[in-house]
Design a protein around this motif. Structure first.
Motif, PDB file in Angstrom:
ATOM      1  N   VAL A 173     -89.692  70.518  65.088  1.00 45.22           N
ATOM      2  CA  VAL A 173     -90.921  69.738  65.183  1.00 45.22           C
ATOM      3  C   VAL A 173     -90.506  68.286  65.379  1.00 45.22           C
ATOM      4  CG1 VAL A 173     -93.076  69.100  64.050  1.00 45.22           C
ATOM      5  CG2 VAL A 173     -92.070  71.355  63.640  1.00 45.22           C
ATOM      6  N   VAL A 174     -90.870  67.704  66.514  1.00 40.99           N
ATOM      7  CA  VAL A 174     -90.378  66.364  66.852  1.00 40.99           C
ATOM      8  C   VAL A 174     -91.554  65.435  67.107  1.00 40.99           C
ATOM      9  CG1 VAL A 174     -88.240  67.282  67.839  1.00 40.99           C
ATOM     10  CG2 VAL A 174     -90.212  66.914  69.320  1.00 40.99           C
ATOM     11  N   LYS A 233     -95.345  65.220  61.223  1.00 42.55           N
ATOM     12  CA  LYS A 233     -94.347  66.306  61.190  1.00 42.55           C
ATOM     13  C   LYS A 233     -94.261  66.939  59.803  1.00 42.55           C
ATOM     14  CE  LYS A 233     -90.953  63.716  62.596  1.00 42.55           C
ATOM     15  NZ  LYS A 233     -91.706  62.445  62.693  1.00 42.55           N
ATOM     16  N   ASP A 278     -87.153  69.829  56.060  1.00 40.84           N
ATOM     17  CA  ASP A 278     -87.659  68.507  56.430  1.00 40.84           C
ATOM     18  C   ASP A 278     -86.532  67.485  56.304  1.00 40.84           C
ATOM     19  OD1 ASP A 278     -89.193  66.336  57.056  1.00 40.84           O
ATOM     20  OD2 ASP A 278     -90.454  66.404  55.263  1.00 40.84           O
ATOM     21  N   THR A 326     -87.613  69.745  61.000  1.00 38.92           N
ATOM     22  CA  THR A 326     -87.799  68.435  61.596  1.00 38.92           C
ATOM     23  C   THR A 326     -86.585  67.584  61.259  1.00 38.92           C
ATOM     24  OG1 THR A 326     -89.223  66.482  61.744  1.00 38.92           O
ATOM     25  CG2 THR A 326     -89.102  67.551  59.613  1.00 38.92           C
TER      26      THR A 326
END
Length: 526
Positions: A369-370, A377, A480, A508
């Motif tokens: 996830v960018v 995010k 994360d 992410t």
């Protein structure tokens, strides 16, 4: 006058007496030097010695020129403004008094007439053109605050920069911007970092190791290549020395056994011999002299081999290489894992954070996830993990999920590792908890360490043990920013473990090298 930091026969130790470095002699000049090393190797201590915040146990630090310092990000104090972050609030207030006609003689004497022009140029260089300097510092994101501090340094025009993890908590775009700024910097710079993008811009890499300081010309990629070559050569030399020492020991033992057999044969032949005693004595003396020469030669060869072995061992850093494997998830290929169906989210009374987000995850996919800081995010990851409920749409989880946030908050700070494991896995007994932690290299007494005393890399490893070694291994692992606060060795170990993980991964990270290393094949861009 060029910037120069000289370390002369410097020694330092931790408060408990562990030596960090001894008799360290090093010079930093008008170049960009990346300072790397394992957590606990002494990087922060060395920086504090350079800044004069600590006194060395022995040796001296010499500084020629002005130093500008950017420390690891800390939250702004209440009431601070952007000008405070840049370190220019006093100087700007002086200029404003003069502009208002209320300036004193001292104001005129101390006024920095070119400050505002330098600030405009510096803010533009770090991507913050037009920043309102009266804006509350607390309203800036972590990345914006770091860039503001960097702009303050550039405007101050020091002779040498000292940067401590300047890209931590920055998004990918901001990381590249900081690297570009540093690439254009004409003065000296000492940069403590594990950011490989930033380290690629260095003129040389200085590594603190258990063997002392190792210096490599060039940036990160050349450092990694040459370090691997040096370690392989040292390991080969050690193996050769060990084989040589063992061979010489075997040969000496064989020679001693041959001499013992000859001596025994000589004694037996003397008993039944009719030769004159003087001849028998001469033969015995000659045999003894020959045996003495053989013993001295064997002792010299053994001493030479022991010296060669000691020299080879001294070139090999005796540290435990961090390496661990994640247990299998048993996730079949193609199995539905996660689905976002037109998901939206907003905090009560707030604007939407996410709007109409749809995607599916199946089988052991690796998805990143960018997006920039503030794009949502972490919110998306928390929705995927079930920590938040969508305000619109639906999130469908088809397999067990484990979520590790940036601070691995699930570990808490109270108690020991074993206690944390059993709190998170109530059905696990003491022996099962210790066996699980041992798989992640927390063996024996290491499992009794306080959670609060763990480094960033140890904390991530412990959290992985707690979520992956439970009764129901997750089919989806959500991470994360897992690389924050990891040193380069820990980073490599985590990458290797995740690369071999057979479950799905939703992550992410602003570290493009990390995403490539763990095999990310798809991006969700916010």
């Amino acid at each position: 006058m060029p910037a120069l930091v000289t370390l002369d026969s410097l020694s330092a130790a931790t408060p408990d007496g562990r030596t960090l470095f001894d008799n360290l002699t090093l010079v930093f000049g008008p170049e960009r030097a990346g300072l790397v090393g394992r957590n606990g190797a002494g990087k922060t201590t060395l920086v504090r010695l350079i800044l004069g915040e600590l006194a060395p146990a022995a040796g001296a630090v010499g500084v020629q020129g002005r130093l500008g310092v950017l420390r690891q990000a800390v939250g702004p104090a209440p009431g601070e403004t952007a000008a405070d972050l840049l370190g220019v609030s006093v100087a700007l207030a002086r200029l404003r008094r003069i502009e208002a006609g209320a300036g004193s003689v001292d104001d005129f004497d101390r006024a920095d007439w070119t400050l505002e022009a330098r600030l405009d140029a510096a803010l533009t260089e770090v991507g913050l053109a037009g920043l309102d300097l009266d804006r509350p510092a607390a309203s800036l994101s972590g990345g914006q605050a770091t860039r503001a501090r960097l702009a303050g340094l550039l405007a101050a025009r020091p002779d040498m920069l000292v940067l401590d993890e300047p890209t931590n908590n920055l998004d990918a775009e901001a990381r590249e911007l900081v690297a570009d700024v540093l690439g254009r910097w004409k003065g000296g710079a000492i940069v403590v970092s594990h950011d490989r993008v930033l380290l690629r811009r260095m003129d040389r890499i200085v590594e603190l190791t258990g063997l002392g300081v190792q210096i490599y010309g060039g940036g990160y990629d050349l450092y990694a290549e040459r370090k691997a070559e040096a370690e392989a050569a040292a390991a080969r030399a050690l193996a050769d020395a060990e084989r040589a020492a063992a061979r010489i020991a075997r040969e000496a033992q064989a020679a001693a056994e041959r001499k013992a057999r000859r001596d025994a044969a000589g004694r037996r032949s003397r008993v039944g011999s009719s030769d004159p005693k003087i001849l028998l004595d001469f033969r015995a003396e000659r045999a003894e002299a020959s045996g003495g020469r053989e013993r001295r030669l064997a002792e010299r060869l053994k001493a030479d081999a022991a010296r060669d072995l000691a020299e080879a061992e001294a070139k090999v850093e005796r540290v435990r290489r961090l390496a661990f494997e994640l247990p299998p998830s048993g996730l079949p290929a193609g199995k539905p894992v996660l689905a976002f169906e037109a998901v939206g989210f907003a905090w009560p009374g707030g604007r939407p954070v996410l709007t109409d987000v749809s995607f599916r995850v199946s089988g052991p996919e690796r998805i990143a996830v960018v997006g920039p800081n503030g794009a949502g995010k972490t919110t998306l990851l928390r929705l995927a993990a079930g920590e938040l409920a969508p305000t619109r749409g639906a999130v469908v989880r088809s397999v067990p999920v484990a979520f590790l946030d940036q601070h691995t908050a699930l570990m808490g700070d109270a108690g020991t590792l074993v206690e944390a494991f059993r709190r998170l896995n109530p059905r696990a007994g003491e022996n099962a908890a210790r066996a699980a932690l041992a798989r992640f290299l927390f063996r024996n007494l290491a499992a009794d360490r306080p959670v609060a005393a763990l480094s960033g890399g140890e904390r991530l490893r412990a959290a992985l043990a707690c979520v992956l070694m439970g009764d129901a291994p997750p089919g989806l692992l959500i991470l994360d920013e897992p690389t924050n606060h990891l040193d380069l060795d820990s980073l490599g170990a985590v990458e290797a473990a995740l690369r071999s993980y057979d479950g799905a991964l939703l992550v992410t990270s602003h570290d493009a090298d990390f995403l490539a290393a763990v095999g990310v094949g798809r991006e969700i861009r916010l």
